[in-house]
Scaffold this active site. Structure first.
Site, PDB file in Angstrom:
ATOM      1  N   LYS A   1      -5.860   4.725 -10.160  1.00 31.68           N
ATOM      2  CA  LYS A   1      -5.730   3.354 -10.671  1.00 31.68           C
ATOM      3  C   LYS A   1      -5.739   3.325 -12.203  1.00 31.68           C
ATOM      4  O   LYS A   1      -5.048   2.511 -12.816  1.00 31.68           O
ATOM      5  CB  LYS A   1      -6.831   2.465 -10.092  1.00 31.68           C
ATOM      6  CG  LYS A   1      -6.713   2.275  -8.575  1.00 31.68           C
ATOM      7  CD  LYS A   1      -5.414   1.576  -8.196  1.00 31.68           C
ATOM      8  CE  LYS A   1      -5.265   1.320  -6.719  1.00 31.68           C
ATOM      9  NZ  LYS A   1      -4.014   0.620  -6.379  1.00 31.68           N
TER      10      LYS A   1
ATOM     11  N   TYR B   1      -9.392   7.841  -6.220  1.00 35.78           N
ATOM     12  CA  TYR B   1      -8.857   6.472  -6.266  1.00 35.78           C
ATOM     13  C   TYR B   1      -8.937   5.900  -7.696  1.00 35.78           C
ATOM     14  O   TYR B   1      -7.974   5.326  -8.200  1.00 35.78           O
ATOM     15  CB  TYR B   1      -9.642   5.619  -5.275  1.00 35.78           C
ATOM     16  CG  TYR B   1      -9.207   4.179  -5.175  1.00 35.78           C
ATOM     17  CD1 TYR B   1      -8.060   3.827  -4.469  1.00 35.78           C
ATOM     18  CD2 TYR B   1      -9.955   3.162  -5.769  1.00 35.78           C
ATOM     19  CE1 TYR B   1      -7.666   2.495  -4.362  1.00 35.78           C
ATOM     20  CE2 TYR B   1      -9.573   1.841  -5.668  1.00 35.78           C
ATOM     21  CZ  TYR B   1      -8.429   1.505  -4.967  1.00 35.78           C
ATOM     22  OH  TYR B   1      -8.038   0.186  -4.858  1.00 35.78           O
TER      23      TYR B   1
ATOM     24  N   ARG C   1      -0.237  -6.427   5.403  1.00 31.58           N
ATOM     25  CA  ARG C   1      -1.582  -7.029   5.529  1.00 31.58           C
ATOM     26  C   ARG C   1      -2.190  -7.197   4.129  1.00 31.58           C
ATOM     27  O   ARG C   1      -1.575  -6.799   3.127  1.00 31.58           O
ATOM     28  CB  ARG C   1      -2.490  -6.147   6.395  1.00 31.58           C
ATOM     29  CG  ARG C   1      -2.736  -4.780   5.822  1.00 31.58           C
ATOM     30  CD  ARG C   1      -3.735  -3.996   6.663  1.00 31.58           C
ATOM     31  NE  ARG C   1      -4.150  -2.807   5.942  1.00 31.58           N
ATOM     32  CZ  ARG C   1      -4.062  -1.568   6.417  1.00 31.58           C
ATOM     33  NH1 ARG C   1      -3.576  -1.373   7.628  1.00 31.58           N
ATOM     34  NH2 ARG C   1      -4.471  -0.549   5.703  1.00 31.58           N
TER      35      ARG C   1
HETATM   36  P1  NAP Z   1      -4.956  -2.626   2.675  1.00 28.11           P
HETATM   37  O1  NAP Z   1      -5.362  -3.832   3.436  1.00 28.11           O
HETATM   38  O2  NAP Z   1      -5.507  -1.306   3.073  1.00 28.11           O
HETATM   39  O3  NAP Z   1      -3.358  -2.557   2.683  1.00 28.11           O
HETATM   40  C1  NAP Z   1      -2.695  -1.524   2.043  1.00 28.11           C
HETATM   41  C2  NAP Z   1      -1.253  -1.544   2.464  1.00 28.11           C
HETATM   42  O4  NAP Z   1      -0.588  -0.445   1.796  1.00 28.11           O
HETATM   43  C3  NAP Z   1      -1.064  -1.329   3.955  1.00 28.11           C
HETATM   44  O5  NAP Z   1      -0.294  -2.389   4.450  1.00 28.11           O
HETATM   45  C4  NAP Z   1      -0.301  -0.004   4.067  1.00 28.11           C
HETATM   46  O6  NAP Z   1       0.778  -0.062   4.975  1.00 28.11           O
HETATM   47  C5  NAP Z   1       0.307   0.136   2.694  1.00 28.11           C
HETATM   48  N1  NAP Z   1       0.536   1.538   2.345  1.00 28.11           N
HETATM   49  C6  NAP Z   1      -0.379   2.520   2.192  1.00 28.11           C
HETATM   50  N2  NAP Z   1       0.231   3.674   1.871  1.00 28.11           N
HETATM   51  C7  NAP Z   1       1.561   3.411   1.825  1.00 28.11           C
HETATM   52  C8  NAP Z   1       2.703   4.193   1.539  1.00 28.11           C
HETATM   53  N3  NAP Z   1       2.602   5.489   1.246  1.00 28.11           N
HETATM   54  N4  NAP Z   1       3.911   3.584   1.562  1.00 28.11           N
HETATM   55  C9  NAP Z   1       4.039   2.265   1.850  1.00 28.11           C
HETATM   56  N5  NAP Z   1       2.984   1.478   2.134  1.00 28.11           N
HETATM   57  C10 NAP Z   1       1.762   2.045   2.123  1.00 28.11           C
HETATM   58  O7  NAP Z   1      -5.279  -2.777   1.125  1.00 28.11           O
HETATM   59  P2  NAP Z   1      -5.544  -4.062   0.179  1.00 28.11           P
HETATM   60  O8  NAP Z   1      -6.996  -4.206   0.036  1.00 28.11           O
HETATM   61  O9  NAP Z   1      -4.706  -5.204   0.580  1.00 28.11           O
HETATM   62  O10 NAP Z   1      -5.040  -3.435  -1.200  1.00 28.11           O
HETATM   63  C11 NAP Z   1      -3.747  -3.655  -1.726  1.00 28.11           C
HETATM   64  C12 NAP Z   1      -3.692  -3.029  -3.109  1.00 28.11           C
HETATM   65  O11 NAP Z   1      -4.715  -3.580  -3.927  1.00 28.11           O
HETATM   66  C13 NAP Z   1      -3.922  -1.509  -3.093  1.00 28.11           C
HETATM   67  O12 NAP Z   1      -3.114  -0.900  -4.065  1.00 28.11           O
HETATM   68  C14 NAP Z   1      -5.383  -1.405  -3.481  1.00 28.11           C
HETATM   69  O13 NAP Z   1      -5.675  -0.161  -4.058  1.00 28.11           O
HETATM   70  C15 NAP Z   1      -5.516  -2.549  -4.457  1.00 28.11           C
HETATM   71  N6  NAP Z   1      -6.905  -2.992  -4.627  1.00 28.11           N
HETATM   72  C16 NAP Z   1      -7.592  -3.534  -3.575  1.00 28.11           C
HETATM   73  C17 NAP Z   1      -8.909  -3.941  -3.785  1.00 28.11           C
HETATM   74  C18 NAP Z   1      -9.731  -4.571  -2.693  1.00 28.11           C
HETATM   75  O14 NAP Z   1     -10.904  -4.867  -2.946  1.00 28.11           O
HETATM   76  N7  NAP Z   1      -9.209  -4.790  -1.505  1.00 28.11           N
HETATM   77  C19 NAP Z   1      -9.500  -3.749  -5.017  1.00 28.11           C
HETATM   78  C20 NAP Z   1      -8.781  -3.198  -6.055  1.00 28.11           C
HETATM   79  C21 NAP Z   1      -7.461  -2.814  -5.845  1.00 28.11           C
HETATM   80  P3  NAP Z   1       0.782   0.641   6.425  1.00 28.11           P
HETATM   81  O15 NAP Z   1      -0.376   0.052   7.162  1.00 28.11           O
HETATM   82  O16 NAP Z   1       2.102   0.258   6.996  1.00 28.11           O
HETATM   83  O17 NAP Z   1       0.615   2.110   6.193  1.00 28.11           O
END
Ligand code: NAP
Length: 244
Positions: free
Chosen positions: A155, A151, A11
């Site tokens: 990061k 967090y 996702r």
């Molecule tokens: P998200 O929608 O919560 O998706 C995170 C994904 O990571 C999920 O599909 C989850 O898979 C997977 N995951 C979590 N723990 C895991 C593990 N131990 N092993 C394998 N997969 C794992 O998050 P997102 O917003 O798309 O974020 C993606 C990345 O961007 C993250 O690193 C986040 O910190 C970074 N980020 C996001 C934002 C933002 O505003 N959204 C901002 C800065 C940085 P399962 O569901 O299968 O567990």
């Protein structure tokens, strides 16, 4: 033909990245931890763009799972050209009340997971004399954020890990960069309270959140040949959040 691993691609930013990278000349290794259905949906979207795809369950905080993920890629194509370390979690709370477990879990999934995956692909990329690694950092790894000590620290660590590994392998045809998203519309940010969300959007000069595809575009650039002279960088995709 290129082989790309995207962790946490069921996702959000991971899915958008896999779909952006997908094409007839690409084999995608879609990783998920708990949500196989999300990974299957991502796989279908990638196949529609002509890519070969496999989905692999692996918890990136565990070394044996990272090795399993890398082995699955090697069995499929014998090489790994691109690694996107996208998997990540939050366990927000004020530091004074944060449990050790919430601190450790976030460091394990985000920082240790990135370390373990880079370590697992390093020998293969060195033998290939080619590799593109893109890690997901965050603007809060640069600025810090109240309520996200675990967090933010994970990061900031990812950016430092990126710079360090980039220096170790800069002469071997392998680049290591990080992207630092600001506030992106995904399940991760949906979990925020309305007040926290309003404050976050208020801090964005462009006045709106970003979309996963905005981040995927930069990841795809860094994962491609056009970025061959860029390494060790953390680049923000944040509507301007980090300029002041
Ligand atoms: P998200 O929608 O919560 O998706 C995170 C994904 O990571 C999920 O599909 C989850 O898979 C997977 N995951 C979590 N723990 C895991 C593990 N131990 N092993 C394998 N997969 C794992 O998050 P997102 O917003 O798309 O974020 C993606 C990345 O961007 C993250 O690193 C986040 O910190 C970074 N980020 C996001 C934002 C933002 O505003 N959204 C901002 C800065 C940085 P399962 O569901 O299968 O567990």
């Amino acid at each position: 033909m290129k082989t790309a691993i995207v962790t946490g691609a069921g996702r959000g930013i991971g899915r958008a990245t896999a779909v952006r990278l997908a094409g007839p000349d690409v084999t995608l290794i879609i990783n998920y931890n708990s949500s196989s259905r999300g990974a299957d949906e991502t796989a279908e979207l990638c196949r529609e763009k002509g890519a070969e795809v496999i989905t692999v369950q692996a918890d990136v905080s565990k070394a044996s799972d990272c090795e399993k993920l890398v082995s699955a890629a090697l069995e499929k194509t014998g090489r790994i050209d691109v690694l996107v370390n996208n998997a990540g979690i939050t366990r927000d709370g004020l530091l004074m009340r944060m449990s050790e477990e919430d601190f450790d879990d976030v460091i394990a999934a985000n920082l240790r997971g990135t370390f373990l995956m880079m370590k697992a692909v390093s020998g293969i990329m060195l033998r290939q004399k080619y590799g593109r690694i893109v890690n997901l950092a965050s603007v809060v790894g640069i600025t810090g954020n109240a309520g996200q000590a675990n967090y933010s620290a994970s990061k900031a660590g990812i950016s430092a890990l990126t710079r360090s590994f980039a220096q170790e392998i800069a002469r071997k045809g392998i680049t290591v960069n990080a992207v630092a998203p600001g506030f992106i519309n995904t399940a991760m940010t949906e979990a925020m309270t309305e007040t926290a969300m309003k404050a976050a959007v208020g801090a964005i000069p462009m006045g709106r959140p970003g979309e996963p595809e905005d981040v995927a575009e930069l990841i795809a650039f860094l994962a491609g040949d056009g970025a061959k002279y860029i390494t060790g960088q953390t680049i923000c995709v944040d509507g301007g959040m980090c300029m002041r």
